[in-house]
Scaffold this motif. Structure first.
Motif, PDB file in Angstrom:
ATOM      1  N   PHE A  60      39.234  42.788  26.713  1.00 24.63           N
ATOM      2  CA  PHE A  60      39.533  42.547  27.780  1.00 24.63           C
ATOM      3  C   PHE A  60      39.929  41.003  27.908  1.00 24.63           C
ATOM      4  O   PHE A  60      39.595  40.350  26.959  1.00 24.63           O
ATOM      5  CB  PHE A  60      38.213  42.411  28.987  1.00 24.63           C
ATOM      6  N   ALA A  61      40.750  40.305  28.733  1.00 22.24           N
ATOM      7  CA  ALA A  61      41.199  39.136  28.650  1.00 22.24           C
ATOM      8  C   ALA A  61      39.862  37.988  29.042  1.00 22.24           C
ATOM      9  O   ALA A  61      40.162  36.953  28.102  1.00 22.24           O
ATOM     10  CB  ALA A  61      42.292  38.853  29.631  1.00 22.24           C
ATOM     11  N   ASP A  62      38.976  38.374  29.676  1.00 19.15           N
ATOM     12  CA  ASP A  62      37.969  37.520  30.112  1.00 19.15           C
ATOM     13  C   ASP A  62      36.886  38.236  30.624  1.00 19.15           C
ATOM     14  O   ASP A  62      36.909  39.562  30.743  1.00 19.15           O
ATOM     15  CB  ASP A  62      38.377  36.184  30.679  1.00 19.15           C
ATOM     16  N   GLN A  63      35.808  37.496  30.932  1.00 15.05           N
ATOM     17  CA  GLN A  63      34.742  38.391  31.530  1.00 15.05           C
ATOM     18  C   GLN A  63      35.199  38.680  33.082  1.00 15.05           C
ATOM     19  O   GLN A  63      34.561  39.781  33.567  1.00 15.05           O
ATOM     20  CB  GLN A  63      33.657  37.105  31.721  1.00 15.05           C
ATOM     21  N   ALA A  64      36.096  37.981  33.612  1.00 14.01           N
ATOM     22  CA  ALA A  64      36.453  38.407  35.045  1.00 14.01           C
ATOM     23  C   ALA A  64      37.240  39.845  34.795  1.00 14.01           C
ATOM     24  O   ALA A  64      37.119  40.730  35.774  1.00 14.01           O
ATOM     25  CB  ALA A  64      37.246  37.484  35.655  1.00 14.01           C
ATOM     26  N   ALA A  65      37.943  40.202  33.997  1.00 11.31           N
ATOM     27  CA  ALA A  65      38.716  41.487  33.852  1.00 11.31           C
ATOM     28  C   ALA A  65      37.620  42.503  33.357  1.00 11.31           C
ATOM     29  O   ALA A  65      37.652  43.615  33.915  1.00 11.31           O
ATOM     30  CB  ALA A  65      39.740  41.259  32.623  1.00 11.31           C
ATOM     31  N   ALA A  66      36.701  42.108  32.523  1.00  8.66           N
ATOM     32  CA  ALA A  66      35.709  43.343  32.217  1.00  8.66           C
ATOM     33  C   ALA A  66      34.780  43.530  33.545  1.00  8.66           C
ATOM     34  O   ALA A  66      34.436  44.693  33.865  1.00  8.66           O
ATOM     35  CB  ALA A  66      34.636  42.711  31.173  1.00  8.66           C
ATOM     36  N   ARG A  67      34.561  42.297  34.282  1.00 11.31           N
ATOM     37  CA  ARG A  67      33.457  42.810  35.437  1.00 11.31           C
ATOM     38  C   ARG A  67      34.434  43.617  36.659  1.00 11.31           C
ATOM     39  O   ARG A  67      33.977  44.216  37.162  1.00 11.31           O
ATOM     40  CB  ARG A  67      33.347  41.331  36.143  1.00 11.31           C
ATOM     41  N   ALA A  68      35.715  43.226  36.432  1.00 10.54           N
ATOM     42  CA  ALA A  68      36.670  43.880  37.570  1.00 10.54           C
ATOM     43  C   ALA A  68      36.906  45.408  37.103  1.00 10.54           C
ATOM     44  O   ALA A  68      36.628  46.400  37.936  1.00 10.54           O
ATOM     45  CB  ALA A  68      38.191  43.491  37.655  1.00 10.54           C
ATOM     46  N   ALA A  69      36.818  45.739  35.761  1.00  7.64           N
ATOM     47  CA  ALA A  69      36.918  47.121  35.481  1.00  7.64           C
ATOM     48  C   ALA A  69      35.399  47.729  35.453  1.00  7.64           C
ATOM     49  O   ALA A  69      35.257  48.953  36.037  1.00  7.64           O
ATOM     50  CB  ALA A  69      36.929  47.224  33.846  1.00  7.64           C
ATOM     51  N   SER A  85      35.297  48.546  39.398  1.00 14.20           N
ATOM     52  CA  SER A  85      36.082  49.724  39.649  1.00 14.20           C
ATOM     53  C   SER A  85      35.253  50.964  38.998  1.00 14.20           C
ATOM     54  O   SER A  85      35.391  52.044  39.976  1.00 14.20           O
ATOM     55  CB  SER A  85      37.375  49.503  38.906  1.00 14.20           C
TER      56      SER A  85
END
Length: 165
Positions: free
Chosen positions: A116-125, A128
């Motif tokens: 993931f690019a960053d924690q925010a991207a992991a959180r979004a996944a 979802s």
């Protein structure tokens, strides 16, 4: 064990984070460790007397169920599997135990986690996945069927979701 009477779900999820945070140093040198990620719980909510949500770590992302205050899970063996039924379907969870938390159950979403690019991207996944878990597979169809549809729209295939009004 489960949540102590009077213990907030927030405190239980914090103990979950604390327990897995202690494991970070042991995992750090492994090839599947993602240094851009931190241990975090996402979206925990009540579910059948329990708390269900996602645990993100630098090496996996799992659905987690924590027992509620009126549940006795001490007899639930570590490693035993149990099927839970959610609006999206039925999933198998495996029992685990953490000393400062007690029993929990987990179901792998991503292991190892991708880059993931960053924690925010992991959180979004994670959000979802959690939203999908709590959404009936028929809800999109039900929403489309509840919408008024003209004869032209029906014949044009708008009811299939191929075209938007």
């Amino acid at each position: 064990m489960g949540l102590d009477h009077g213990e907030s779900p927030l405190l239980a999820t914090q103990r979950l984070v604390d327990a897995f945070q202690r494991a970070v140093e042991k995992q750090r040198g492994l090839p599947f460790f993602r240094s851009t990620l931190a241990v975090e719980t996402v979206g925990f909510r009540p579910w059948h007397g329990c708390q269900a949500g996602v645990l993100i770590t630098p090496w996996f992302m799992n659905l987690i169920i924590l027992p509620g205050p009126d549940m006795e899970w001490s007899a639930f063996p570590v490693g035993k599997q149990q099927r839970w039924h959610f609006p999206s379907g039925s999933y198998e969870f495996t029992g685990g135990w953490i000393g400062n938390l007690g029993p929990y159950q987990s179901c792998a979403l991503l292991s190892p986690v991708p880059d993931f690019a960053d924690q925010a991207a992991a959180r979004a996944a994670a959000l979802s996945a959690l939203n999908s878990l709590f959404t009936s597979p028929n809800s999109d169809l039900e929403r489309r069927l509840a919408r008024p549809l003209s004869r032209r729209g029906f014949l044009g295939g708008k009811w299939t979701g191929d075209r938007h009004p």
